[in-house]
Motif scaffolding. Structure first.
Motif, PDB file in Angstrom:
ATOM      1  N   GLN A  14       0.811  -1.213   0.000  1.00 14.41           N
ATOM      2  CA  GLN A  14       0.000   0.000   0.000  1.00 14.41           C
ATOM      3  C   GLN A  14       0.848   1.269   0.000  1.00 14.41           C
ATOM      4  O   GLN A  14       0.313   2.375  -0.027  1.00 14.41           O
ATOM      5  N   GLY A  15       2.171   1.081   0.028  1.00 18.61           N
ATOM      6  CA  GLY A  15       3.046   2.248  -0.079  1.00 18.61           C
ATOM      7  C   GLY A  15       3.666   2.709   1.217  1.00 18.61           C
ATOM      8  O   GLY A  15       4.417   3.679   1.237  1.00 18.61           O
ATOM      9  N   PHE A  16       3.383   2.014   2.331  1.00 20.95           N
ATOM     10  CA  PHE A  16       3.978   2.398   3.607  1.00 20.95           C
ATOM     11  C   PHE A  16       5.402   1.856   3.724  1.00 20.95           C
ATOM     12  O   PHE A  16       5.728   0.801   3.175  1.00 20.95           O
ATOM     13  N   ASP A  17       6.216   2.576   4.460  1.00 24.89           N
ATOM     14  CA  ASP A  17       7.508   2.049   4.884  1.00 24.89           C
ATOM     15  C   ASP A  17       7.211   1.209   6.122  1.00 24.89           C
ATOM     16  O   ASP A  17       6.992   1.737   7.208  1.00 24.89           O
ATOM     17  N   ALA A  18       7.163  -0.104   5.917  1.00 23.15           N
ATOM     18  CA  ALA A  18       6.700  -1.008   6.978  1.00 23.15           C
ATOM     19  C   ALA A  18       7.787  -2.014   7.344  1.00 23.15           C
ATOM     20  O   ALA A  18       7.749  -3.173   6.942  1.00 23.15           O
ATOM     21  N   PRO A  19       8.771  -1.578   8.114  1.00 25.94           N
ATOM     22  CA  PRO A  19       9.829  -2.515   8.528  1.00 25.94           C
ATOM     23  C   PRO A  19       9.262  -3.550   9.495  1.00 25.94           C
ATOM     24  O   PRO A  19       8.304  -3.274  10.222  1.00 25.94           O
TER      25      PRO A  19
END
Length: 925
Positions: free
Chosen positions: A84-89
């Motif tokens: 969805q385009g998040f920076d999701a570490p």
């Protein structure tokens, strides 16, 4: 002529069989070699963050199916948010301190803790824990969980321990930490204090005794010879008795027995007690309110000691006698009542659960063994009214599974009262899923006592506290905390045990009370819940790629009393707010019959065996299929059913790929305005799928995602759209506009489906991606989640085709009945007569090719008002009559047509196929 060569039969290198157990490890190796986690992280750098903070599993054993459920759910969310385009570490973590590792060294490695140097023993604990970190890491990776596996957080790491020490220091600085002498849960099997979160309740068989305390007649409130009757299930605590509690407003009655005894107990319970004791002849006499009896002195039943009658709010009439044996050293309510009445505290039981010399006559006996001996002593003294046994829920140590006791000791506590209201306010600001989680945690916080944070063990983070040797005052200052934290950062917490006190304190340290400069160090360690509960500070506030607070905590429902609770406590105590914006909890795993899994029942499911048998994607699909917010079932039969669903999804991918083998999207794509109506309808339905699935992912309702995808593949695609397309895909010339129109939609469908399913089936979708024509990204993980294309939507067209599908269902029902009656074989052997209403007449005549829509050879639409001869299948506004189609079977398209045999060059083809083959033979396509 071999007409098969003139057909556009599906061509694909995509395997029909998944063979996941063999293919998945190769895929995972490729991900590792290409650093797919790093690539995804780089692609999303600078975008808004989404932080799912991993609750650390315990590093002690192989993973189980509950671990798999938890980690895969987290992976669904992180992958979705990334698309969805998040920076999701995703930073995985491990909990590595505590008793189970000490016990494992003792039992499995045969290490004698008490004969081994502390630092050496801790080194062995560290190595043991890290070995399981590595083992579990590989097992989680095998499930397809994407994360920063090279840089996890581990509670034994020096940088983690240092930050934990700072959290403790901040709580102490704010006055939330104190040392006190109180009655707490004590585990003889662990030889340590326990917190509420470390307690679980199990059935236990206990003695149930009714004991007589003779009244001393100095005040004359009660007749001579009166005995107060108490009830207890812990005879071993009687040596510590210092009083008897009554309810101030309860009515107590004197009961005279035929043996001449006069017994005092609650009037409401008297008859039940007499019946239980087998006393049939008795008389009830004078009554008193409990408040009237306050201060009456009784004699201890076997010691020369007084036991006064006191008043307590905790006394109930639910069971017993209404007269409660009070031992301040062995009960929380007892302890508080003892303080109120200045009874003192007697705790004649040591850390191993053995009675001490403060219990004369019973010293050296394990508390549970003392029950029988003390009961016999009561009988010998004539003070045992009745002995029975009961099975009841009793607190146990959640690690050793052995019973615990209440024991008064000096411990370090976090004062919950100091910030309880802040915690309750913080809970209201968090989004809870399920919603009952808010009430559950709030109730726990509301009722929670102070948190005992000290443990009498070796393997853990030491409490960074010094004591002045001169006045005994605890020394905790900003300077001492930071000095210890910096030391731990460099050397780890074992430095506390390896170094002298002088080396652990900043130079020039003096007692803040008496200004002396010699100290001793605390030997207790912190509760392991303090370890994991500090992770928000040790990870989220320290790691560059994360942020505080976390967007989401996701764990099993048992963590309301565990990690959710301890994290909230340390966060509110130090920062004033919760460490998470949302909390999501899942249930427990049960077998196929709804029973709790256990090795003794032989009903456990090993996730590692599942991956070897079926593959990780099957296990992940099972996770997606269940409503995880409740307890979930898994069994071999359930997994077989899931494997069948997987096969249908995979076959959908294979069909789409096979029919796109000759399609170049750059050259062959058809604009939406030039598409056939059925193709535009299919695009609309694809947008509706994206709409629904996105909503479900956002709500973390993965079982609904599973249903939507499964239903779309098996019903809309397989039973309708792709089934209808087969004729044009296989038989029309390759470049025919109708065929290219459908291929354009099929490619869009494939691309969308792969992305929608990627969070759930990462291995399969990655495999599919390698075959998709025209894609530029090397991995589907580097793409974006599908968005609804509103430009595709057309309400009138959608409504029209929704109605056509309903009519088609009526036709299919008629065909099925004709097949059952052996009127036809397959549907191409049918000729269909349709008798529609006026509205449906117009609708049917608006379709270019009804035989293609119904997959029959011939269709005749009769005028509204015409009546069929004989029986017909009826639907809403339509009646259908099925006959055998007239003509011969075309050897190329299998349609039955009167035109077959009329073409001299191609006598076994219908006129349409004859034209196509003729053009192929002449080089025209």
């Amino acid at each position: 002529m071999d007409y098969k060569k003139t057909l556009n039969l599906p061509q694909t290198g995509f395997p029909m069989r998944g063979n996941l157990p063999n293919r998945e490890p190769d895929m995972q190796k490729w991900w590792e070699e290409t650093d797919i986690y790093g690539q995804v992280h780089k692609k999303r750098a600078g975008r808004p963050k989404f932080i799912l903070h991993d609750g650390p599993p315990y590093a002690n054993g192989d993973i189980h199916i509950g671990h798999a459920l938890n980690k895969v759910l987290k992976d669904f969310i992180v992958r979705y948010k990334s698309l969805q385009g998040f920076d999701a570490p995703y930073i995985p973590g491990w909990d590595t301190h505590g008793l189970p590792i000490e016990q494992a060294l003792t039992t499995k490695k045969k290490v004698n803790r008490k004969k081994t140097d502390v630092v050496t023993f801790r080194d062995k604990c560290r190595d043991y824990a890290l070995s399981f970190v590595e083992k579990q890491k590989e097992q989680f990776k095998r499930l397809g969980v994407r994360g920063d596996w090279e840089n996890p957080y581990i509670t034994l790491k020096p940088e983690y321990e240092a930050q934990q020490v700072r959290v403790f220091g901040e709580m102490a600085k704010k006055g939330h930490v104190y040392r006190g002498y109180r009655t707490i849960y004590w585990s003889p099997s662990s030889e340590s204090a326990l917190a509420d979160a470390e307690i679980e309740y199990q059935d236990k068989r206990s003695p149930s005794i009714y004991v007589l305390f003779d009244v001393k007649n100095e005040q004359g409130k009660l007749p001579e010879g009166t005995a107060v009757v108490i009830w207890t299930t812990t005879p071993w605590t009687l040596p510590a008795n210092l009083g008897i509690a009554l309810g101030a407003d309860f009515t107590y009655v004197l009961v005279k027995t035929s043996e001449g005894r006069c017994l005092l107990l609650a009037e409401e319970l008297a008859d039940d007690v007499m019946k239980l004791a087998g006393i049939e002849a008795y008389e009830k006499g004078e009554t008193f309110k409990g408040a009237e009896l306050e201060g009456v002195i009784c004699r201890h039943p076997f010691y020369d000691r007084e036991s006064p009658l006191i008043l307590g709010d905790h006394v109930t009439l639910d069971a017993g006698t209404g007269c409660v044996h009070t031992a301040p050293g062995h009960g929380v309510d007892d302890f508080e009542l003892g303080k109120k009445y200045d009874l003192g505290v007697l705790c004649p039981v040591d850390e191993k659960g053995v009675l001490t010399k403060e219990a004369p006559g019973f010293e050296g006996i394990f508390y549970d063994d003392a029950n029988k001996i003390i009961t016999q002593k009561l009988e010998d003294e004539g003070n045992l009214l009745k002995l029975t046994f009961i099975t009841h829920q009793y607190p146990h140590d959640w690690r050793t599974k052995k019973p615990v006791i209440y024991r008064a000791t000096e411990q370090w506590f976090a004062s919950i009262d100091g910030f309880r209201q802040q915690m309750l306010a913080a809970i209201k600001e968090v989004k809870w899923t399920p919603a009952w989680g808010e009430v559950r945690l709030a109730n726990m916080v509301e009722e929670r006592g102070d948190w005992c944070i000290s443990r009498q063990r070796t393997w853990g983070v030491p409490l960074p506290i010094f004591y002045c040797k001169s006045c005994g005052h605890p020394h905790i200052t900003d300077a001492s905390i930071e000095h210890v934290a910096e030391l731990f950062t460099r050397e780890g917490s074992s430095a506390w045990f390896a170094k002298r006190v002088e080396d652990l304190l900043p130079e020039g340290s003096v007692c803040t009370e008496c200004h002396h400069d010699t100290f001793r160090k605390e030997t207790d360690i912190m509760d392991v819940w303090f370890d994991s509960g500090s992770s928000h500070a040790s990870v989220l506030m320290q790691r560059e790629e994360t942020s505080w607070p976390a967007d989401l905590y996701l764990e099993g429902s048992d963590q309301y009393r565990g990690w959710f609770n301890s994290s909230l406590t340390t966060s509110v105590a130090t920062k004033g707010t919760a460490p998470y914006r949302q909390v999501l909890s899942h249930g427990f795993t049960l077998d196929g019959e709804g029973r709790k899994m256990s090795k003794s029942l032989g009903n456990t499911i090993d996730p590692l065996k599942v991956t070897k048998t079926y593959g990780a994607d099957i296990l992940r699909l099972w996770v997606a299929s269940v409503d995880y917010q409740s307890d979930v079932r898994v069994s071999e039969d359930i997994l077989k059913q899931i494997a069948e669903v997987y096969r249908k999804i995979r076959n959908t991918f294979r069909f789409l790929l096979g029919n796109l083998a000759d399609f170049d999207p750059a050259k062959d794509g058809v604009a939406i305005g030039e598409m056939d109506a059925i193709d535009r309808y299919a695009l609309i339905k694809l947008q509706r799928l994206v709409e629904r699935v996105t909503k479900d992912y956002e709500a973390y309702e993965f079982h609904s995602v599973y249903y939507q995808i499964h239903h779309y593949c098996t019903v809309f695609l397989s039973q309708f759209y792709l089934d209808v397309l087969k004729d044009r895909l296989y038989t029309l010339p390759k470049e025919d506009p109708k065929r290219r129109s459908s291929q354009t939609v099929m490619l869009e469908t494939l691309l969308t489906l792969v992305k929608l399913v990627q969070p759930i089936l990462p291995h399969t979708t990655e495999e599919v991606w390698q075959y998709v024509p025209g894609v530029k990204e090397p991995s589907v993980q580097l793409t974006d989640f599908p968005q609804v294309d509103n430009g595709v939507l057309n309400g009138d067209l959608e409504k029209k085709w929704d109605e056509l599908i309903k009519l088609r269902d009526t036709v299919l029902k008629a065909l099925e009945e004709a097949r059952a009656a052996k009127v036809i074989g397959n549907s191409l052997g049918a000729s269909v007569e349709l008798y529609p209403s006026e509205r449906n007449f117009q609708l049917l005549n608006s379709v270019e090719s009804l035989p293609e829509l119904f997959i029959v050879s011939q269709v005749q639409v009769l005028q509204p008002g015409d009546q069929p001869e004989g029986e017909a299948v009826a639907g809403e506004g339509l009646r259908v009559k099925v006959k055998t189609a007239e003509g011969e079977k075309c050897q190329r398209c299998w349609v039955i047509s009167p035109a077959v045999g009329q073409n001299e060059t191609y006598p076994d083809l219908c006129d349409r196929c004859a034209d196509i083959v003729s053009n192929l033979d002449t080089g025209i396509e």
